[in-house]
Write an enzyme that holds these catalytic residues in place. Structure first.
Site, PDB file in Angstrom:
ATOM      1  N   SER A  79      36.314  23.347   8.386  1.00  0.00           N
ATOM      2  CA  SER A  79      34.923  23.337   8.840  1.00  0.00           C
ATOM      3  C   SER A  79      34.347  24.749   8.889  1.00  0.00           C
ATOM      4  CB  SER A  79      34.822  22.713  10.231  1.00  0.00           C
ATOM      5  OG  SER A  79      35.255  21.381  10.211  1.00  0.00           O
TER       6      SER A  79
HETATM    7  N1  SAH Z   1      39.302  20.369  12.224  1.00  0.00           N
HETATM    8  C1  SAH Z   1      39.347  20.833  10.856  1.00  0.00           C
HETATM    9  C2  SAH Z   1      38.396  20.045   9.971  1.00  0.00           C
HETATM   10  C3  SAH Z   1      39.117  19.165   9.040  1.00  0.00           C
HETATM   11  S1  SAH Z   1      38.111  18.179   7.983  1.00  0.00           S
HETATM   12  C4  SAH Z   1      39.076  22.324  10.798  1.00  0.00           C
HETATM   13  O1  SAH Z   1      39.432  23.007  11.743  1.00  0.00           O
HETATM   14  O2  SAH Z   1      38.585  22.823   9.807  1.00  0.00           O
HETATM   15  C5  SAH Z   1      38.376  16.578   8.658  1.00  0.00           C
HETATM   16  C6  SAH Z   1      39.810  16.067   8.686  1.00  0.00           C
HETATM   17  O3  SAH Z   1      39.776  14.758   9.221  1.00  0.00           O
HETATM   18  C7  SAH Z   1      40.486  15.959   7.312  1.00  0.00           C
HETATM   19  O4  SAH Z   1      41.662  16.714   7.327  1.00  0.00           O
HETATM   20  C8  SAH Z   1      40.802  14.463   7.204  1.00  0.00           C
HETATM   21  O5  SAH Z   1      42.021  14.193   6.535  1.00  0.00           O
HETATM   22  C9  SAH Z   1      40.850  14.041   8.664  1.00  0.00           C
HETATM   23  N2  SAH Z   1      40.668  12.619   8.920  1.00  0.00           N
HETATM   24  C10 SAH Z   1      39.783  11.742   8.353  1.00  0.00           C
HETATM   25  N3  SAH Z   1      39.926  10.514   8.881  1.00  0.00           N
HETATM   26  C11 SAH Z   1      40.928  10.602   9.822  1.00  0.00           C
HETATM   27  C12 SAH Z   1      41.550   9.665  10.704  1.00  0.00           C
HETATM   28  N4  SAH Z   1      41.202   8.368  10.758  1.00  0.00           N
HETATM   29  N5  SAH Z   1      42.542  10.119  11.511  1.00  0.00           N
HETATM   30  C13 SAH Z   1      42.931  11.414  11.492  1.00  0.00           C
HETATM   31  N6  SAH Z   1      42.386  12.336  10.681  1.00  0.00           N
HETATM   32  C14 SAH Z   1      41.400  11.944   9.848  1.00  0.00           C
END
Ligand code: SAH
Length: 221
Positions: free
Chosen positions: A72
């Site tokens: 993000s």
């Molecule tokens: N928090 C992260 C952002 C990651 S992007 C940061 O610090 O940059 C969003 C993430 O959500 C992705 O890795 C994706 O695989 C995860 N995701 C999507 N659906 C999900 C679910 N049902 N359970 C757990 N993770 C999920």
């Protein structure tokens, strides 16, 4: 050891000066919570991105993580944590969507205990390695479908979801403690960052600003 500390401190485009500029940008974008700004300053973002992209780690942009996922944008990480904190210390926080673990590392600076769930196994493994490298001890990661929350560890006084859904997963509402705050992107195709505050009377939803997140997926990958 010396090699690792150089990697943490960063050089050139990953140096403390570069990080200072990021904090100034976050201030200019309206982040006001000094505790959040200090936490953003403390966590080296370049550790969490591919070496090839380390020079862009302090730009205020989202970057690809592989597996169709992104780390993000710093602004959104800071904003979500600022909204969840509401100027008060956080005790137990649940994050859905660990990705590379960057937001979990920032949360670890402002909350007593962080629980974070990721559904893509290689990302879960990579986040585990990065958080270990940083020596973070108050984050527990889980490889699972986060749309059902983490019932064994509930209730949480903060829940942050880093993937967008059309509706709030009901399990997450249940696992939010009274007085707790949940921050998440809602809606499709247009998404808004939303705050759901749980009070003694029920839940109160506030739309904050337009955002763009990857979708919340069901099941493990
Ligand atoms: N928090 C992260 C952002 C990651 S992007 C940061 O610090 O940059 C969003 C993430 O959500 C992705 O890795 C994706 O695989 C995860 N995701 C999507 N659906 C999900 C679910 N049902 N359970 C757990 N993770 C999920």
């Amino acid at each position: 050891m010396a090699e690792i500390s150089t990697r943490h401190a960063g050089i050139g485009m990953t140096s403390q000066r570069t990080r200072d500029r990021l904090i100034e940008r976050l201030r200019a974008q309206g982040i006001r919570d000094e505790v959040v700004l200090a936490a953003m300053n403390a966590v080296p973002r370049h550790i969490f991105v591919d070496e090839a992209m380390a020079s862009r780690a302090y730009d205020d942009v989202s970057l690809p993580l592989g597996f169709g996922q992104t780390i993000s944008q710093p602004y959104i990480v800071a904003r979500m944590i600022e909204i969840a904190r509401d100027g008060k210390p956080l005790d137990r926080v649940l994050e859905i969507g660990t990705g590379c673990g960057y937001q979990a590392a920032v949360l670890a600076q402002v909350a007593r205990k962080v629980y974070s769930v990721e559904r893509v196994k290689p990302l879960y493994q990579r986040a585990t390695a990065c958080l270990n490298e940083l020596g973070t001890t108050n984050v527990t990661l889980r490889y699972a479908d986060g749309s059902v929350g983490w019932p064994e560890m509930a209730p949480f006084d903060g829940i942050i979801m880093a993937a967008a859904a059309t509706h709030v997963p009901p399990a997450l509402l249940e696992q939010l403690a009274p007085g707790g705050r949940m921050v998440l992107p809602l809606g499709a195709p247009e998404q808004s960052l939303c705050l759901i505050a749980r009070t003694a009377q029920g839940y109160c939803e506030t739309r904050i600003e337009p955002v763009r997140f990857v979708p919340l997926m069901m099941g493990k990958a």
